[in-house]
Design a protein around this motif. Sequence first.
Motif, PDB file in Angstrom:
ATOM      1  N   ALA A   1       0.425  -1.146   0.136  1.00  0.00           N
ATOM      2  CA  ALA A   1      -0.052  -0.406  -0.242  1.00  0.00           C
ATOM      3  C   ALA A   1       1.019   1.261   0.186  1.00  0.00           C
ATOM      4  O   ALA A   1       0.866   2.410  -0.599  1.00  0.00           O
ATOM      5  N   LEU A   2       1.873   1.259   0.864  1.00  0.00           N
ATOM      6  CA  LEU A   2       3.047   2.063   1.111  1.00  0.00           C
ATOM      7  C   LEU A   2       3.631   2.496  -0.405  1.00  0.00           C
ATOM      8  O   LEU A   2       3.615   3.296  -1.035  1.00  0.00           O
ATOM      9  N   ALA A   3       4.099   1.767  -1.445  1.00  0.00           N
ATOM     10  CA  ALA A   3       4.650   1.839  -2.470  1.00  0.00           C
ATOM     11  C   ALA A   3       4.295   2.339  -3.625  1.00  0.00           C
ATOM     12  O   ALA A   3       3.772   3.232  -4.116  1.00  0.00           O
ATOM     13  N   GLN A   4       2.259   1.857  -3.924  1.00  0.00           N
ATOM     14  CA  GLN A   4       1.018   2.458  -4.442  1.00  0.00           C
ATOM     15  C   GLN A   4       1.458   4.021  -4.494  1.00  0.00           C
ATOM     16  O   GLN A   4       0.880   4.684  -4.729  1.00  0.00           O
ATOM     17  N   LEU A   5       1.144   4.168  -3.046  1.00  0.00           N
ATOM     18  CA  LEU A   5       1.123   5.956  -2.287  1.00  0.00           C
ATOM     19  C   LEU A   5       1.990   6.448  -2.881  1.00  0.00           C
ATOM     20  O   LEU A   5       1.750   7.346  -3.764  1.00  0.00           O
ATOM     21  N   LEU A   6       2.929   5.977  -3.141  1.00  0.00           N
ATOM     22  CA  LEU A   6       3.900   6.844  -3.208  1.00  0.00           C
ATOM     23  C   LEU A   6       3.925   6.866  -4.946  1.00  0.00           C
ATOM     24  O   LEU A   6       4.521   8.096  -5.289  1.00  0.00           O
ATOM     25  N   ARG A   7       4.477   5.627  -5.077  1.00  0.00           N
ATOM     26  CA  ARG A   7       4.039   6.163  -6.777  1.00  0.00           C
ATOM     27  C   ARG A   7       2.857   6.895  -7.078  1.00  0.00           C
ATOM     28  O   ARG A   7       3.035   8.435  -8.542  1.00  0.00           O
ATOM     29  N   MET A   8       1.773   6.924  -6.813  1.00  0.00           N
ATOM     30  CA  MET A   8       1.075   7.592  -6.814  1.00  0.00           C
ATOM     31  C   MET A   8       1.239   9.318  -6.286  1.00  0.00           C
ATOM     32  O   MET A   8       0.892   9.689  -7.585  1.00  0.00           O
ATOM     33  N   LEU A   9       1.225   9.463  -5.543  1.00  0.00           N
ATOM     34  CA  LEU A   9       2.154  11.078  -5.523  1.00  0.00           C
ATOM     35  C   LEU A   9       3.120  11.465  -5.991  1.00  0.00           C
ATOM     36  O   LEU A   9       2.806  12.649  -6.742  1.00  0.00           O
ATOM     37  N   HIS A  10       3.839  11.015  -6.899  1.00  0.00           N
ATOM     38  CA  HIS A  10       4.599  10.904  -7.513  1.00  0.00           C
ATOM     39  C   HIS A  10       4.376  11.736  -8.536  1.00  0.00           C
ATOM     40  O   HIS A  10       4.896  12.891  -9.667  1.00  0.00           O
ATOM     41  N   ARG A  11       3.821  10.922  -9.459  1.00  0.00           N
ATOM     42  CA  ARG A  11       2.765  11.055 -10.338  1.00  0.00           C
ATOM     43  C   ARG A  11       1.592  12.269 -10.185  1.00  0.00           C
ATOM     44  O   ARG A  11       1.622  13.542 -11.164  1.00  0.00           O
ATOM     45  N   ARG A  12       0.982  12.408  -9.527  1.00  0.00           N
ATOM     46  CA  ARG A  12       0.188  13.650  -9.076  1.00  0.00           C
ATOM     47  C   ARG A  12       1.512  14.589  -9.220  1.00  0.00           C
ATOM     48  O   ARG A  12       0.701  15.973 -10.183  1.00  0.00           O
ATOM     49  N   ALA A  13       2.178  14.393  -7.933  1.00  0.00           N
ATOM     50  CA  ALA A  13       2.911  16.045  -8.063  1.00  0.00           C
ATOM     51  C   ALA A  13       3.802  16.538  -9.218  1.00  0.00           C
ATOM     52  O   ALA A  13       3.779  17.232  -9.523  1.00  0.00           O
ATOM     53  N   LEU A  14       3.777  15.056 -10.508  1.00  0.00           N
ATOM     54  CA  LEU A  14       4.801  16.054 -12.049  1.00  0.00           C
ATOM     55  C   LEU A  14       3.520  16.293 -12.262  1.00  0.00           C
ATOM     56  O   LEU A  14       3.372  17.635 -13.138  1.00  0.00           O
ATOM     57  N   ASN A  15       1.780  15.951 -11.929  1.00  0.00           N
ATOM     58  CA  ASN A  15       1.036  16.904 -13.290  1.00  0.00           C
ATOM     59  C   ASN A  15       1.001  18.279 -12.170  1.00  0.00           C
ATOM     60  O   ASN A  15       0.542  18.901 -12.647  1.00  0.00           O
ATOM     61  N   LEU A  16       0.344  18.262 -10.458  1.00  0.00           N
ATOM     62  CA  LEU A  16       0.876  19.067 -10.765  1.00  0.00           C
ATOM     63  C   LEU A  16       1.303  20.568 -10.333  1.00  0.00           C
ATOM     64  O   LEU A  16       1.311  21.691 -11.003  1.00  0.00           O
TER      65      LEU A  16
END
Length: 77
Positions: free
Chosen positions: A6-21
């Motif tokens: 779950a943590l690994a998935q959250l970190l990947r999601m946050l990284h993708r979102r940060a790039l888009n934001l």
Amino acid sequence: MSVETALAQLLRMLHRRALNLADLPDDERDPYYDRIRRSCCGAAEHIGQSPDNAAMTANSMVEFTRAMVGIIEARRE
């Protein structure tokens, strides 16, 4: 799902979102941060955190994402 997964998935999601934001103007980011907060809160509850702890975790993850956006922006200057 394990906590590690779950943590690994959250970190990947946050990284993708940060790039888009980082591509958006500052005044258009808040709704996306709210979605991140809700997603992280749900994920934290899913892995067993109490609703109060999940809310604190979600807020921390949003602040982490904001920091990542700041780093991405600084690298682009």
